[in-house]
Design a protein around this motif. Structure first.
Motif, PDB file in Angstrom:
ATOM      1  N   TYR A 144       9.781  -1.007   0.165  1.00 36.33           N
ATOM      2  CA  TYR A 144       8.838  -0.932  -0.945  1.00 36.33           C
ATOM      3  C   TYR A 144       8.941  -2.137  -1.878  1.00 36.33           C
ATOM      4  N   ALA A 145      10.112  -2.758  -1.960  1.00 39.00           N
ATOM      5  CA  ALA A 145      10.235  -3.957  -2.783  1.00 39.00           C
ATOM      6  C   ALA A 145       9.419  -5.112  -2.201  1.00 39.00           C
ATOM      7  N   CYS A 146       9.489  -5.294  -0.895  1.00 39.07           N
ATOM      8  CA  CYS A 146       8.741  -6.378  -0.251  1.00 39.07           C
ATOM      9  C   CYS A 146       7.241  -6.105  -0.259  1.00 39.07           C
ATOM     10  N   ALA A 147       6.846  -4.857  -0.005  1.00 48.59           N
ATOM     11  CA  ALA A 147       5.419  -4.524   0.036  1.00 48.59           C
ATOM     12  C   ALA A 147       4.764  -4.734  -1.314  1.00 48.59           C
ATOM     13  N   THR A 148       5.442  -4.344  -2.388  1.00 46.78           N
ATOM     14  CA  THR A 148       4.823  -4.482  -3.703  1.00 46.78           C
ATOM     15  C   THR A 148       4.758  -5.931  -4.143  1.00 46.78           C
ATOM     16  N   SER A 149       5.713  -6.762  -3.713  1.00 49.94           N
ATOM     17  CA  SER A 149       5.651  -8.179  -4.074  1.00 49.94           C
ATOM     18  C   SER A 149       4.485  -8.868  -3.363  1.00 49.94           C
ATOM     19  N   VAL A 150       4.242  -8.507  -2.093  1.00 46.78           N
ATOM     20  CA  VAL A 150       3.093  -9.066  -1.372  1.00 46.78           C
ATOM     21  C   VAL A 150       1.788  -8.593  -2.001  1.00 46.78           C
ATOM     22  N   ALA A 151       1.774  -7.350  -2.526  1.00 48.85           N
ATOM     23  CA  ALA A 151       0.563  -6.810  -3.134  1.00 48.85           C
ATOM     24  C   ALA A 151       0.098  -7.619  -4.337  1.00 48.85           C
ATOM     25  N   ALA A 152       1.012  -8.345  -4.977  1.00 51.79           N
ATOM     26  CA  ALA A 152       0.621  -9.173  -6.122  1.00 51.79           C
ATOM     27  C   ALA A 152      -0.350 -10.270  -5.719  1.00 51.79           C
ATOM     28  N   PHE A 153      -0.412 -10.594  -4.433  1.00 53.68           N
ATOM     29  CA  PHE A 153      -1.285 -11.659  -3.952  1.00 53.68           C
ATOM     30  C   PHE A 153      -2.495 -11.110  -3.198  1.00 53.68           C
ATOM     31  N   ALA A 154      -2.788  -9.826  -3.355  1.00 54.94           N
ATOM     32  CA  ALA A 154      -3.924  -9.206  -2.677  1.00 54.94           C
ATOM     33  C   ALA A 154      -5.237  -9.827  -3.154  1.00 54.94           C
ATOM     34  N   THR A 155      -6.144 -10.033  -2.211  1.00 50.27           N
ATOM     35  CA  THR A 155      -7.435 -10.653  -2.537  1.00 50.27           C
ATOM     36  C   THR A 155      -8.607  -9.689  -2.392  1.00 50.27           C
ATOM     37  N   SER A 156      -8.329  -8.452  -1.985  1.00 51.73           N
ATOM     38  CA  SER A 156      -9.395  -7.460  -1.851  1.00 51.73           C
ATOM     39  C   SER A 156      -8.830  -6.085  -2.138  1.00 51.73           C
ATOM     40  N   LEU A 157      -9.693  -5.144  -2.473  1.00 53.45           N
ATOM     41  CA  LEU A 157      -9.246  -3.786  -2.759  1.00 53.45           C
ATOM     42  C   LEU A 157      -8.678  -3.087  -1.512  1.00 53.45           C
ATOM     43  N   PRO A 158      -9.288  -3.201  -0.327  1.00 58.78           N
ATOM     44  CA  PRO A 158      -8.675  -2.579   0.859  1.00 58.78           C
ATOM     45  C   PRO A 158      -7.279  -3.132   1.163  1.00 58.78           C
ATOM     46  N   MET A 159      -7.082  -4.443   0.983  1.00 58.58           N
ATOM     47  CA  MET A 159      -5.765  -5.034   1.226  1.00 58.58           C
ATOM     48  C   MET A 159      -4.738  -4.478   0.253  1.00 58.58           C
ATOM     49  N   LEU A 160      -5.113  -4.383  -1.014  1.00 57.69           N
ATOM     50  CA  LEU A 160      -4.200  -3.845  -2.013  1.00 57.69           C
ATOM     51  C   LEU A 160      -3.905  -2.375  -1.744  1.00 57.69           C
ATOM     52  N   LEU A 161      -4.919  -1.614  -1.339  1.00 54.64           N
ATOM     53  CA  LEU A 161      -4.727  -0.196  -1.043  1.00 54.64           C
ATOM     54  C   LEU A 161      -3.745  -0.019   0.124  1.00 54.64           C
ATOM     55  N   LEU A 162      -3.873  -0.840   1.157  1.00 50.81           N
ATOM     56  CA  LEU A 162      -2.959  -0.763   2.294  1.00 50.81           C
ATOM     57  C   LEU A 162      -1.518  -1.048   1.865  1.00 50.81           C
ATOM     58  N   LEU A 163      -1.333  -2.078   1.042  1.00 53.94           N
ATOM     59  CA  LEU A 163       0.018  -2.425   0.597  1.00 53.94           C
ATOM     60  C   LEU A 163       0.590  -1.360  -0.334  1.00 53.94           C
ATOM     61  N   ARG A 164      -0.253  -0.713  -1.120  1.00 53.92           N
ATOM     62  CA  ARG A 164       0.213   0.399  -1.963  1.00 53.92           C
ATOM     63  C   ARG A 164       0.659   1.576  -1.095  1.00 53.92           C
ATOM     64  N   CYS A 165      -0.018   1.780   0.037  1.00 50.99           N
ATOM     65  CA  CYS A 165       0.394   2.846   0.950  1.00 50.99           C
ATOM     66  C   CYS A 165       1.792   2.559   1.501  1.00 50.99           C
ATOM     67  N   VAL A 166       2.038   1.307   1.914  1.00 53.89           N
ATOM     68  CA  VAL A 166       3.349   0.931   2.424  1.00 53.89           C
ATOM     69  C   VAL A 166       4.411   1.100   1.344  1.00 53.89           C
ATOM     70  N   THR A 167       4.061   0.700   0.116  1.00 49.95           N
ATOM     71  CA  THR A 167       4.997   0.836  -1.005  1.00 49.95           C
ATOM     72  C   THR A 167       5.391   2.295  -1.219  1.00 49.95           C
TER      73      THR A 167
END
Length: 450
Positions: free
Chosen positions: A91-114
């Motif tokens: 969850y630490a790695c997933a949330t750090s990558v989410a800071a660079f999300a460029t679309s809502l679906p991408m951010l939603l996917l990374l939030r799921c992993v987190t």
């Protein structure tokens, strides 16, 4: 309570995990508005905006709950320490990558992993602690005090968001901008750093390791949770955890959307309102600290689990209706005071399950049993309270959208608490805990950890 250095290190790692569990869980209510405005270019109040709000609140939690159930099963197979460490790193790695999300679906996917990492970590940490401290009074105290670190996560995310809003313009750009929500999300990487350093010194659960080495550790089974000896405890714990977490999903997490409608903040500019949101959130999370510490003090003094649970249920049945039906429409000081108390009582109820569940299941089933109640009840079922509140907000009377949301949150909280209060009369006591509680209060765990 005397601890060896290794025991203290174990408590510190588990506490860090608990803190950032809540840090990640509370982050989205704070940043959802700015995220949808800057990434999705959506207007608040529109159907599309509301759909994405529901998606970000609902989908990651359900994914976390379903996969978290599998994580509890893996905890029983591969060990508590291994699953704990990898879930925190996930969850630490997933949330750090989410800071660079460029679309809502991408951010939603990374939030799921987190949230998958968060859901697995909570189960592994509780099973780990419960087995590292076999003496009842010490174990209850350790579980109580380490779970108080959840509240530190709430305080930390409130401060992080305030600093990001206030000082974001001075920080390096992320994707060419100084959006505060990106800095807040990126800060979720913090727990990975100390964990990598201390991982070689962390012991496995002696109880799990010894049975595994001797070949006497049974294979976990979901079906075993519903055998006659465990069925009532499993079903009631799942239902009651769902209702307790409904207080969070259906009421308390809506505070950032309620605040702009309070009379005290009328006419404020958006940036000042966001700063006010972080300050009110800080007060709310101080209530979390108070509730967790109060539980830690009471858990070794009140032997009966039903009695301990009702110590928090009874005042909650009074405070939550006062908060949402009366104080929200009146002075800010009354609202903040009631919010502090409501948050404290919720955290006391939440801490209860971290102490109760480990003693209901044997070693080979502990992670699976905890995971079913915490993830299916506390996440998959509980998150439906967020949908209930938003739907009620469309039909309850109120002078404004925030007012209707406030009343809807109040009805959701009252319904959830009523179910918990009734179900508490059938909740079985932990026979092992009751027997162990007869040990002298000054007994000290001398177990040497490998």
């Amino acid at each position: 309570m005397s601890l060896t250095r290794i025991q203290a290190l174990v408590c510190a790692v588990a506490g860090l995990g608990f803190a950032f569990d809540l840090y990640e869980s509370l982050m989205m209510p704070l940043i959802i508005g700015p995220v949808l405005a800057t990434v999705g270019h959506l207007t608040p109040g529109t159907p599309t905006f509301n759909w994405w709000v529901g998606a970000f609140f609902f989908v990651p939690v359900v994914c976390g709950g379903l996969v978290g159930l599998i994580g509890g099963y893996l905890t029983d197979i591969f060990g508590r320490r291994r699953i704990l460490v990898w879930s925190i790193l996930l969850y630490a790695c997933a949330t750090s990558v989410a800071a660079f999300a460029t679309s809502l679906p991408m951010l939603l996917l990374l939030r799921c992993v987190t949230m998958i990492g968060v859901s697995v970590e909570a189960v592994a940490a509780i099973a780990w602690l419960a087995e590292l401290f076999p003496i009842h009074r010490q174990r209850e105290a350790v579980l109580g005090y380490t779970q108080s670190c959840y509240a530190l996560g709430g305080l930390a995310v409130s401060c992080a968001y305030y600093l990001a809003v206030t000082l974001g313009d001075r920080l390096p750009t992320i994707l060419g901008s100084h959006e505060p929500w990106r800095y807040t999300v990126l800060s979720g990487l913090i727990p990975a750093v100390p964990l990598i350093l201390v991982r070689p010194f962390l012991p496995e659960s002696p109880e799990w390791r010894d049975k595994k080495n001797k070949g006497i550790l049974k294979s976990p089974s979901l079906a075993e949770l519903f055998q006659p000896a465990r069925r009532r405890a499993t079903l009631l714990a799942t239902l009651m955890m769902a209702c307790v977490l409904a207080l969070q999903y259906g009421a308390l997490q809506h505070t950032p959307r309620i605040i702009p409608g309070l009379t005290a903040f009328q006419g404020w500019e958006p940036r000042r309102i966001q700063q006010a949101v972080s300050v009110v959130y800080l007060v709310q999370e101080l209530g979390s600290v108070a509730g967790r510490l109060l539980f830690a003090l009471l858990v070794t003094r009140i032997v009966g689990r039903q009695r301990l649970l009702r110590t928090f249920i009874a005042p909650a049945l009074v405070i939550f209706p006062l908060l949402y039906f009366l104080t929200a429409a009146r002075a800010l000081a009354l609202f903040l005071g009631a919010l502090f108390l409501a948050q404290a009582l919720f955290n006391g109820l939440h801490s209860f399950w971290g102490n109760y569940l480990p003693r209901q299941y044997p070693t080979h089933l502990r992670g699976t049993g905890e995971s079913f109640a915490m993830n299916i009840g506390g996440r998959v079922l509980a998150v439906s309270a967020a949908l209930l509140t938003t739907q009620l907000a469309n039909v309850v009377p109120g002078a404004s959208a925030p007012a209707r949301l406030t009343y809807a949150a109040g009805w959701t909280a009252l319904l959830a608490l009523s179910i918990v209060a009734l179900a508490s009369f059938w909740l079985p006591e932990s026979e092992s805990a009751a027997a162990e509680s007869a040990q002298p209060a000054n007994t000290i765990n001398k177990t040497r950890l490998a």
